[in-house]
Design a protein around this motif. Sequence first.
Motif, PDB file in Angstrom:
ATOM      1  N   LYS A 201      56.208  91.232 -62.706  1.00 21.35           N
ATOM      2  CA  LYS A 201      57.625  91.026 -63.018  1.00 21.35           C
ATOM      3  C   LYS A 201      58.392  90.554 -61.786  1.00 21.35           C
ATOM      4  CE  LYS A 201      58.043  94.172 -66.935  1.00 21.35           C
ATOM      5  NZ  LYS A 201      58.348  95.549 -67.328  1.00 21.35           N
ATOM      6  N   ALA A 202      58.047  91.128 -60.652  1.00 24.04           N
ATOM      7  CA  ALA A 202      58.738  90.738 -59.417  1.00 24.04           C
ATOM      8  C   ALA A 202      58.446  89.279 -59.067  1.00 24.04           C
ATOM      9  CB  ALA A 202      58.300  91.663 -58.278  1.00 24.04           C
ATOM     10  N   LEU A 203      57.179  88.888 -59.233  1.00 21.36           N
ATOM     11  CA  LEU A 203      56.800  87.500 -58.938  1.00 21.36           C
ATOM     12  C   LEU A 203      57.528  86.537 -59.879  1.00 21.36           C
ATOM     13  CD1 LEU A 203      54.902  85.745 -57.174  1.00 21.36           C
ATOM     14  CD2 LEU A 203      53.202  85.939 -58.990  1.00 21.36           C
ATOM     15  N   ASN A 204      57.604  86.932 -61.135  1.00 22.73           N
ATOM     16  CA  ASN A 204      58.281  86.083 -62.121  1.00 22.73           C
ATOM     17  C   ASN A 204      59.766  85.968 -61.795  1.00 22.73           C
ATOM     18  OD1 ASN A 204      58.348  84.448 -64.357  1.00 22.73           O
ATOM     19  ND2 ASN A 204      58.688  86.139 -65.799  1.00 22.73           N
ATOM     20  N   LYS A 205      60.325  87.089 -61.341  1.00 19.81           N
ATOM     21  CA  LYS A 205      61.747  87.091 -61.018  1.00 19.81           C
ATOM     22  C   LYS A 205      62.044  86.138 -59.859  1.00 19.81           C
ATOM     23  CE  LYS A 205      65.571  90.316 -60.298  1.00 19.81           C
ATOM     24  NZ  LYS A 205      65.953  91.650 -59.835  1.00 19.81           N
ATOM     25  N   VAL A 206      61.141  86.120 -58.903  1.00 17.08           N
ATOM     26  CA  VAL A 206      61.316  85.194 -57.772  1.00 17.08           C
ATOM     27  C   VAL A 206      61.346  83.743 -58.271  1.00 17.08           C
ATOM     28  CG1 VAL A 206      60.237  84.285 -55.671  1.00 17.08           C
ATOM     29  CG2 VAL A 206      60.298  86.761 -56.065  1.00 17.08           C
ATOM     30  N   GLN A 207      60.464  83.432 -59.228  1.00 15.23           N
ATOM     31  CA  GLN A 207      60.424  82.051 -59.733  1.00 15.23           C
ATOM     32  C   GLN A 207      61.716  81.700 -60.471  1.00 15.23           C
ATOM     33  OE1 GLN A 207      58.016  80.690 -58.168  1.00 15.23           O
ATOM     34  NE2 GLN A 207      57.395  82.803 -57.734  1.00 15.23           N
ATOM     35  N   LYS A 208      62.265  82.678 -61.182  1.00 17.70           N
ATOM     36  CA  LYS A 208      63.544  82.430 -61.867  1.00 17.70           C
ATOM     37  C   LYS A 208      64.630  82.105 -60.846  1.00 17.70           C
ATOM     38  CE  LYS A 208      62.493  85.346 -65.895  1.00 17.70           C
ATOM     39  NZ  LYS A 208      62.386  84.299 -66.910  1.00 17.70           N
ATOM     40  N   THR A 209      64.606  82.816 -59.737  1.00 19.83           N
ATOM     41  CA  THR A 209      65.585  82.550 -58.677  1.00 19.83           C
ATOM     42  C   THR A 209      65.369  81.164 -58.077  1.00 19.83           C
ATOM     43  OG1 THR A 209      65.611  84.909 -58.177  1.00 19.83           O
ATOM     44  CG2 THR A 209      66.527  83.425 -56.504  1.00 19.83           C
ATOM     45  N   VAL A 210      64.103  80.851 -57.817  1.00 18.61           N
ATOM     46  CA  VAL A 210      63.783  79.540 -57.231  1.00 18.61           C
ATOM     47  C   VAL A 210      64.285  78.413 -58.137  1.00 18.61           C
ATOM     48  CG1 VAL A 210      61.860  77.980 -56.710  1.00 18.61           C
ATOM     49  CG2 VAL A 210      61.817  80.338 -55.868  1.00 18.61           C
ATOM     50  N   VAL A 211      64.052  78.542 -59.428  1.00 22.74           N
ATOM     51  CA  VAL A 211      64.456  77.479 -60.356  1.00 22.74           C
ATOM     52  C   VAL A 211      65.979  77.430 -60.481  1.00 22.74           C
ATOM     53  CG1 VAL A 211      64.312  76.655 -62.738  1.00 22.74           C
ATOM     54  CG2 VAL A 211      62.260  77.533 -61.601  1.00 22.74           C
ATOM     55  N   ARG A 212      66.599  78.614 -60.496  1.00 22.71           N
ATOM     56  CA  ARG A 212      68.072  78.622 -60.565  1.00 22.71           C
ATOM     57  C   ARG A 212      68.665  77.923 -59.334  1.00 22.71           C
ATOM     58  NH1 ARG A 212      68.675  83.634 -61.890  1.00 22.71           N
ATOM     59  NH2 ARG A 212      69.011  84.434 -59.785  1.00 22.71           N
ATOM     60  N   GLU A 213      68.071  78.178 -58.176  1.00 21.88           N
ATOM     61  CA  GLU A 213      68.546  77.522 -56.953  1.00 21.88           C
ATOM     62  C   GLU A 213      68.282  76.007 -57.002  1.00 21.88           C
ATOM     63  OE1 GLU A 213      66.552  79.718 -53.905  1.00 21.88           O
ATOM     64  OE2 GLU A 213      68.073  81.318 -53.877  1.00 21.88           O
ATOM     65  N   ALA A 214      67.153  75.636 -57.603  1.00 25.61           N
ATOM     66  CA  ALA A 214      66.847  74.196 -57.748  1.00 25.61           C
ATOM     67  C   ALA A 214      67.894  73.518 -58.623  1.00 25.61           C
ATOM     68  CB  ALA A 214      65.448  74.012 -58.340  1.00 25.61           C
ATOM     69  N   ILE A 215      68.284  74.203 -59.694  1.00 24.65           N
ATOM     70  CA  ILE A 215      69.305  73.639 -60.589  1.00 24.65           C
ATOM     71  C   ILE A 215      70.635  73.520 -59.848  1.00 24.65           C
ATOM     72  CG2 ILE A 215      70.687  74.134 -62.645  1.00 24.65           C
ATOM     73  CD1 ILE A 215      68.074  75.320 -63.862  1.00 24.65           C
ATOM     74  N   ASN A 216      70.991  74.560 -59.110  1.00 22.90           N
ATOM     75  CA  ASN A 216      72.244  74.507 -58.347  1.00 22.90           C
ATOM     76  C   ASN A 216      72.214  73.358 -57.343  1.00 22.90           C
ATOM     77  OD1 ASN A 216      73.176  76.729 -59.710  1.00 22.90           O
ATOM     78  ND2 ASN A 216      72.599  78.197 -58.105  1.00 22.90           N
ATOM     79  N   TRP A 217      71.083  73.216 -56.670  1.00 17.75           N
ATOM     80  CA  TRP A 217      70.940  72.143 -55.684  1.00 17.75           C
ATOM     81  C   TRP A 217      71.072  70.772 -56.358  1.00 17.75           C
ATOM     82  CZ3 TRP A 217      67.797  67.986 -54.337  1.00 17.75           C
ATOM     83  CH2 TRP A 217      67.834  67.574 -53.002  1.00 17.75           C
ATOM     84  N   ALA A 218      70.403  70.651 -57.518  1.00 20.93           N
ATOM     85  CA  ALA A 218      70.444  69.377 -58.242  1.00 20.93           C
ATOM     86  C   ALA A 218      71.863  69.055 -58.700  1.00 20.93           C
ATOM     87  CB  ALA A 218      69.489  69.425 -59.439  1.00 20.93           C
ATOM     88  N   GLU A 219      72.564  70.083 -59.164  1.00 22.84           N
ATOM     89  CA  GLU A 219      73.930  69.843 -59.646  1.00 22.84           C
ATOM     90  C   GLU A 219      74.854  69.433 -58.510  1.00 22.84           C
ATOM     91  OE1 GLU A 219      74.683  73.501 -61.728  1.00 22.84           O
ATOM     92  OE2 GLU A 219      74.370  72.535 -63.681  1.00 22.84           O
ATOM     93  N   GLN A 220      74.579  69.950 -57.319  1.00 23.94           N
ATOM     94  CA  GLN A 220      75.438  69.605 -56.179  1.00 23.94           C
ATOM     95  C   GLN A 220      75.054  68.280 -55.528  1.00 23.94           C
ATOM     96  OE1 GLN A 220      75.332  73.157 -53.747  1.00 23.94           O
ATOM     97  NE2 GLN A 220      76.237  74.333 -55.421  1.00 23.94           N
ATOM     98  N   SER A 221      73.865  67.805 -55.817  1.00 27.39           N
ATOM     99  CA  SER A 221      73.467  66.510 -55.266  1.00 27.39           C
ATOM    100  C   SER A 221      74.307  65.423 -55.940  1.00 27.39           C
ATOM    101  CB  SER A 221      71.975  66.266 -55.531  1.00 27.39           C
ATOM    102  OG  SER A 221      71.591  64.992 -55.065  1.00 27.39           O
ATOM    103  N   PRO A 222      74.855  64.491 -55.166  1.00 28.08           N
ATOM    104  CA  PRO A 222      75.723  63.467 -55.777  1.00 28.08           C
ATOM    105  C   PRO A 222      74.940  62.496 -56.657  1.00 28.08           C
ATOM    106  CG  PRO A 222      75.955  63.521 -53.366  1.00 28.08           C
ATOM    107  CD  PRO A 222      74.774  64.351 -53.715  1.00 28.08           C
ATOM    108  N   GLU A 223      75.677  61.853 -57.552  1.00 25.23           N
ATOM    109  CA  GLU A 223      75.079  60.723 -58.268  1.00 25.23           C
ATOM    110  C   GLU A 223      74.775  59.629 -57.251  1.00 25.23           C
ATOM    111  OE1 GLU A 223      78.101  59.725 -61.100  1.00 25.23           O
ATOM    112  OE2 GLU A 223      77.173  60.956 -62.663  1.00 25.23           O
ATOM    113  N   PRO A 224      73.787  58.789 -57.535  1.00 24.75           N
ATOM    114  CA  PRO A 224      73.524  57.692 -56.591  1.00 24.75           C
ATOM    115  C   PRO A 224      74.759  56.796 -56.488  1.00 24.75           C
ATOM    116  CG  PRO A 224      71.834  57.793 -58.321  1.00 24.75           C
ATOM    117  CD  PRO A 224      72.912  58.740 -58.709  1.00 24.75           C
ATOM    118  N   ASP A 225      75.057  56.362 -55.266  1.00 24.18           N
ATOM    119  CA  ASP A 225      76.125  55.393 -55.099  1.00 24.18           C
ATOM    120  C   ASP A 225      75.762  54.115 -55.865  1.00 24.18           C
ATOM    121  OD1 ASP A 225      78.610  54.893 -53.168  1.00 24.18           O
ATOM    122  OD2 ASP A 225      77.450  53.019 -53.321  1.00 24.18           O
ATOM    123  N   ILE A 226      76.761  53.420 -56.384  1.00 27.53           N
ATOM    124  CA  ILE A 226      76.481  52.202 -57.153  1.00 27.53           C
ATOM    125  C   ILE A 226      75.705  51.177 -56.320  1.00 27.53           C
ATOM    126  CG2 ILE A 226      77.552  50.233 -58.347  1.00 27.53           C
ATOM    127  CD1 ILE A 226      77.580  52.842 -59.931  1.00 27.53           C
TER     128      ILE A 226
END
Lengths: 370, 328
Positions: free
Chosen positions: A314-339
């Motif tokens: 369960k602990a290992l799985n929880k870490v992966q949930k955190t990793v993916v949540r952080e990946a999503i946050n990172w992706a959302e904060q990454s800008p769209e490509p400049d035109i």
Amino acid sequence: MSSVTDSAPPAASGGRPLAERTSATPTQLHEWLRQMLLIREFEVRTMQAYQDKKIGGFCHIYIGQEAVAVGCTAAVQHADPVVTAYRDHGHALARGMDPKYCMAEMFGRIGGCAKGKGGSMHMFDKPNNLFGGHGIVGAQTPLGTGLAFAKKYQDEVIDGGVNKHVTLCFLGDGALNQGGFYEAMNLASLFDIPVIFVVENNGYSMGTSIERGTSMSHRIIAKGEGCGLTGYEIEGMDVLTVYEEMKKVADTARAESRPAMVDLRTYRFKGHSMSDPRKYRTRDEEQHWEAGDPITRLRDAMIEGGLIDEEGFKALNKVQKTVVREAINWAEQSPEPDISELYTDVYVEKFGPYTGTSMPQIVTDAEASP
Amino acid sequence: MSERIIEFRDALREAMSQEMHRDPRVFLLGEEVAEYDGAYKVSRGMLEEFGPRRVIDTPISESGFAGMAIGAAMLGLRPIVEFMSWSFSLVAADPILNNAPKMLYMSGGQFGCPIVIRGNDGAGGQLGSTHSWCVEGMFSNVPGLKMAIPAFPDDAKGMLATAIRDDDPVFFLESERLLAMKGHVPEGDHYVPFGKAVVRRPGTDVTLFSFGRPVHFCLDAAEELAKEGISCEVIDGRTIRPLDIDTIVESVRKTNACVVVDQSWSFGSPGSEVAAQVHAHCFDDLDNHVMRVHSADVPSPYAANLEQAFLPNARRIAEAVRSALYVA
């Protein structure tokens, strides 16, 4: 549907002690469990993001097939090239891609592995020797032969030594019916090119069962044998089996500099793509395979072997949930490509409206880290 | 530099051979390129020179060996793929159009594709409908590739050497009808830059723009028209991508008339693109709209007289020039 269900794996470990079933170290087993949990969580959140319209286009989910990508990549070396088709998130993560680049790519952001220019089907990771992510069924198979050719050419013709590499070329069972695949196998055999064609045989090419679309579906390795490739049939829902068998296949292909074809029996738990209601198969069939979930099987085997307990899992799985949540946050904060990115990476050379090329963050970050 | 005269095909071989000596990453593969010396003898002697690891006979398997070469190029090798005929490239459409020109873009700059694909292109030998393709009509539509079409032996060497050194995929189109043409070709290093058209014959009344074999038809037409007092400026484009529109525009601003000659079909072709660009750049300079001479808009025929009528030729070019200049 008979052969699809006939080839379903047993859900239990077979009663043999873990140490007899694998040559892997406890560290390796923990790593594989981590990778499979990461892929599973990543894909669950990918489906959510798709439904939230954060991801566009075509999107193919890897859930159910985790043991294949993880077991196969573990059986080769990091310097060995890997190329795959469009159901590619699992291969990218198993190869070591940070999930933030993978998610940002699907979000169409500049931080994506391909600056948001590729999308779900085109995961490329130069630092981890992943050569895509290819969208046309079977298109990656001649490329796989070429990657292996290039490694052998480098080792033998340029460096004057012997071949040291093997290439993993993944394909689905749907690609068995594409002509290019036969040409790729024929050339690999003629020229002694060490490429392993790993057929992730999940029983369906989109909505067409393998029996309806592929001759000799009960023994597809006959197609490779027709070109002189050694064929292997491997049960693909158990990562221990995948690793043990693929290690032998890879070691042999590397040592003999010969191609091989592998029929890896697996099952995708979700649809072909996000828009697939799965009316072509029965719930009974799905449940039969879900009972052999590759993550559950590895977890149970490791618990039996005393390598992990429920709490640890369960602990290992929880870490992966955190990793993916952080990946999503990172992706959302990454800008769209400049035109202006529209006109970069079309040509290496700058001319006319084309502004040359530059490496994406996945490469510059890797170069910056020791 | 000597005044050495050699054939177009030998100029091509010299470029490949010199680049293979310079760079061990360069190798040649294709049908009959090694033991047979090439279907058109372009690679004559290269098997003896470089051995079977670098001059590689492939089976008749264009999709397979083109795709294989593209995979090798992703890892930094520099393959030269010979298609016996560009007509056979159609069975390799997915690797050469979906992979080679798009890999750099799809991978966000991670994997380029420094490959040269070369071979015979175009009609003229009574080969019928399936073996007479002028693929520049279709393939020049695709961004990410470069397209080079030499018309003279010295360009054959200099442009092919440039193509092999180029980091982007180059589609190199040769005319089998020109392979025996002789001309002065420099012996040592010789590189012709891409995107630089050349004026083959200066003139004042009309700009004749073409590339590849029809450049010679243009020069023939210019010779005939000179007898009528019409002065043609003949421009050899050399590369379609990049296209040197500046040289064309400069000429048209002087002549105020333009005829584009392109042996591919007219619909959606390099010729239509050049005409559109000339209209856009030279709208106020033109005394007439740009005239175009293409192959007839039908499948290529077999019969000698039909094929002759099908292709651009000096007579049709001269007619277009007279029409552009309002000469009855």
